[in-house]
Design an enzyme around this catalytic site. Structure first.
Site, PDB file in Angstrom:
ATOM      1  N   SER A 108      26.595   4.687  -4.521  1.00 59.14           N
ATOM      2  CA  SER A 108      26.457   5.872  -3.729  1.00 59.14           C
ATOM      3  C   SER A 108      27.601   6.772  -4.443  1.00 59.14           C
ATOM      4  O   SER A 108      28.505   6.792  -4.903  1.00 59.14           O
ATOM      5  CB  SER A 108      27.006   5.523  -2.385  1.00 59.14           C
ATOM      6  N   SER A 109      27.612   8.193  -4.183  1.00 56.41           N
ATOM      7  CA  SER A 109      28.233   9.067  -4.787  1.00 56.41           C
ATOM      8  C   SER A 109      29.662   9.307  -4.198  1.00 56.41           C
ATOM      9  O   SER A 109      30.646   9.924  -4.722  1.00 56.41           O
ATOM     10  CB  SER A 109      27.533  10.824  -4.378  1.00 56.41           C
ATOM     11  N   TYR A 137      34.016   1.002   1.489  1.00 55.89           N
ATOM     12  CA  TYR A 137      32.751   0.950   1.066  1.00 55.89           C
ATOM     13  C   TYR A 137      32.504   1.474  -0.399  1.00 55.89           C
ATOM     14  O   TYR A 137      31.836   0.705  -1.298  1.00 55.89           O
ATOM     15  CB  TYR A 137      31.806   2.144   1.858  1.00 55.89           C
ATOM     16  N   LYS A 141      30.978  -0.771  -3.726  1.00 56.91           N
ATOM     17  CA  LYS A 141      29.941  -0.408  -4.393  1.00 56.91           C
ATOM     18  C   LYS A 141      30.606  -0.364  -6.003  1.00 56.91           C
ATOM     19  O   LYS A 141      29.589  -0.772  -6.746  1.00 56.91           O
ATOM     20  CB  LYS A 141      29.706   1.103  -4.206  1.00 56.91           C
ATOM     21  N   HIS A 180      24.232  11.627   8.206  1.00 50.41           N
ATOM     22  CA  HIS A 180      24.930  12.841   7.143  1.00 50.41           C
ATOM     23  C   HIS A 180      24.580  13.995   7.945  1.00 50.41           C
ATOM     24  O   HIS A 180      23.762  14.001   8.958  1.00 50.41           O
ATOM     25  CB  HIS A 180      24.112  12.311   6.174  1.00 50.41           C
TER      26      HIS A 180
END
Ligand SMILES: NC(=O)c1ccc[n+]([C@@H]2O[C@H](COP(=O)([O-])OP(=O)(O)OC[C@H]3O[C@@H](n4cnc5c(N)ncnc54)[C@H](OP(=O)(O)O)[C@@H]3O)[C@@H](O)[C@H]2O)c1
Length: 311
Positions: A108-109, A137, A141, A180
Site C-alpha cells: 500500500s502507498s 499497518y 506491509k 478513503h
C-alpha cells in the site's frame, strides 16, 4: 501464467480480489481457487499450511488483508498489525513449502515515508519516518515486502510486491468510518442529493492533491506483472496523475448531479499536500492505466447506487 494454471486468489471477496477474479475469468483463466475467511481463516497457521499442501496452487495473488482508512487505522491498530502480519506470513511461508511458482503480494502507498518527495519513487522506501496514524499497518506491509525479498534471496522463490495507489471501483468501502476520500465524497454527495440538502461540507481547504486508480486497472496491472516481472524490487501501480480534492469534489458533484454547494471547512486538517506515485517503472515494462477518472467515478457511482437500492 498458463491458461490452465491453478491460481489461488486470497481475499477474492474483497475489492481487489473481486477485480482480480473478474479480470482472470475474462482472460480465460478457469482454474481459480478461492476460500472465504469463514472457511479458511488465513491467520490460522496450520489450516493455511494444510490448504496449500492439499491444493498445491501454481500461482498466488495475496489480496487478503485487514484494510481501512484513517479512523479504522487509529481505532484498531492491534487488529491491523496482527491480522496482516499473520495472514501474509502464513501464506508466503506455505507458498514456499508447497512449491508455488510465483506469488504477488499487495502492499500500500502508506508504506512510503511521510512527506517524501513527489511523485513517489520505489526507492524512497525506508528513507524516513512513516505517517504515525497508519504505522502499524504500514510496518506489517513492509514486513511482507521484506519477507518476499528474503525468500527470493535465500530460497530462490519468485515473489513480487506491488504498491497500488488509493483505489476506486466496485466493492469500494463507503462506510464514513473507514473509507478513503473518493468513496466518502460519493456517499456524502449522493445522500445530500437524495435529501435535497443545500450543501456538502468537505474537510480542509480542498487544495491537497490526490491520486486514485480504478481497481480494474490494478487487476490488469497485477496480471501483467505476473506474466512480465520477476524482480524482487517492489513496483508502483498508479494512475500517473493527480488532482486537487476541490477538483475531485466538483467532478463527483457533476457525475452525481448534486445541485447544492460544496463548502470547504478550512478549520479541519488538510493531510499531506500531495500523494502521487511515480509509475515510470511499470510504464517502461509496457503497462499503463486505461480507465480515466471520470469514467471510473461514473462506474463506481453506478455500483454504489445499485448497492444502496439492493440493501
Ligand atoms: N482498497 C484500496 O484502496 C487499496 C489501496 C492500496 C492497496 N490495497 C491493498 O489491496 C489488498 C486488498 O485490499 P481490498 O481493498 O481489496 O480489501 P477488502 O475489500 O477489505 O478485502 C480484503 C479481503 O481480505 C480477506 N481477509 C481479511 N482477513 C482475512 C483472514 N484473516 N482470512 C482470510 N481472508 C481474510 C477478506 O475476506 P472475507 O471477505 O472472506 O472475510 C476480504 O475479502 C490489501 O493488501 C490492501 O493493502 C488496497
Amino acid at each position: 501464467m498458463e491458461k490452465d494454471a491453478k491460481i489461488f486468489i486470497a481475499g477474492h471477496n474483497g475489492m481487489v480480489g473481486a477485480a482480480l477474479m473478474r479480470r482472470l475469468d475474462s482472460a480465460g483463466f478457469k482454474n481459480l481457487i478461492t476460500r472465504p475467511s469463514s472457511q479458511l481463516n488465513l491467520t490460522n497457521q496450520k489450516k493455511v499450511y494444510d490448504f496449500f499442501m492439499k491444493e498445491k496452487p501454481d500461482y498466488v495473488f495475496l489480496a487478503a488483508a485487514r484494510v481501512g482508512g484513517i479512523v479504522a487505522n487509529i481505532t484498531y491498530p492491534a487488529e491491523f498489525i496482527y491480522n496482516n502480519i499473520q495472514v501474509q506470513t502464513n501464506v508466503i511461508h506455505s507458498a514456499w513449502k508447497s512449491g508455488v511458482k510465483k506469488l504477488l503480494f499487495l502492499g500500500s502507498s502508506c508504506i512510503y515515508p511521510k512527506g517524501c518527495p513527489q511523485p513517489v519513487k520505489e526507492e524512497y522506501l525506508l528513507t524516513g519516518k512513516l505517517e504515525p496514524t497508519s504505522e502499524p499497518y504500514a510496518i506489517a506491509k513492509i514486513a511482507g515486502i521484506k519477507m518476499c525479498q528474503s525468500y527470493n534471496s535465500e530460497y530462490g522463490t519468485n515473489y513480487i510486491s506491488v504498491i497500488p495507489a488509493d483505489l476506486h471501483g466496485p466493492y469500494d468501502d463507503f462506510d464514513p468510518e473507514t473509507s478513503h476520500v473518493l468513496p466518502a465524497l460519493i456517499r456524502k454527495m449522493h445522500e445530500a442529493k437524495t435529501c435535497n440538502e443545500p450543501e456538502v461540507v468537505v474537510w480542509g481547504t480542498g487544495s491537497p492533491r490526490r491520486e486514485s486508480l480504478h481497481v480494474d486497472d490494478l487487476a490488469d496491472a497485477c496480471i501483467f506483472l505476473m506474466n512480465n516481472y520477476d524482480e524482487s524490487e517492489m513496483i508502483n501501480i498508479g494512475s500517473g496523475e493527480d488532482l486537487s480534492i476541490k477538483e475531485l469534489a466538483l467532478l463527483i458533484k457533476d457525475v452525481i448531479g448534486f445541485k447544492g454547494d460544496v463548502i470547504f471547512d478550512e478549520s479541519k486538517p488538510d493531510g499531506a499536500p500531495r500523494k502521487l506515485l511515480d509509475i515510470s517503472k511499470i510504464r517502461k515494462l509496457g503497462w499503463s492505466p486505461k480507465i480515466n477518472l471520470e469514467k471510473g467515478i461514473r462506474q463506481t457511482y453506478q455500483w454504489y447506487e445499485d448497492y444502496v437500492k439492493a440493501k
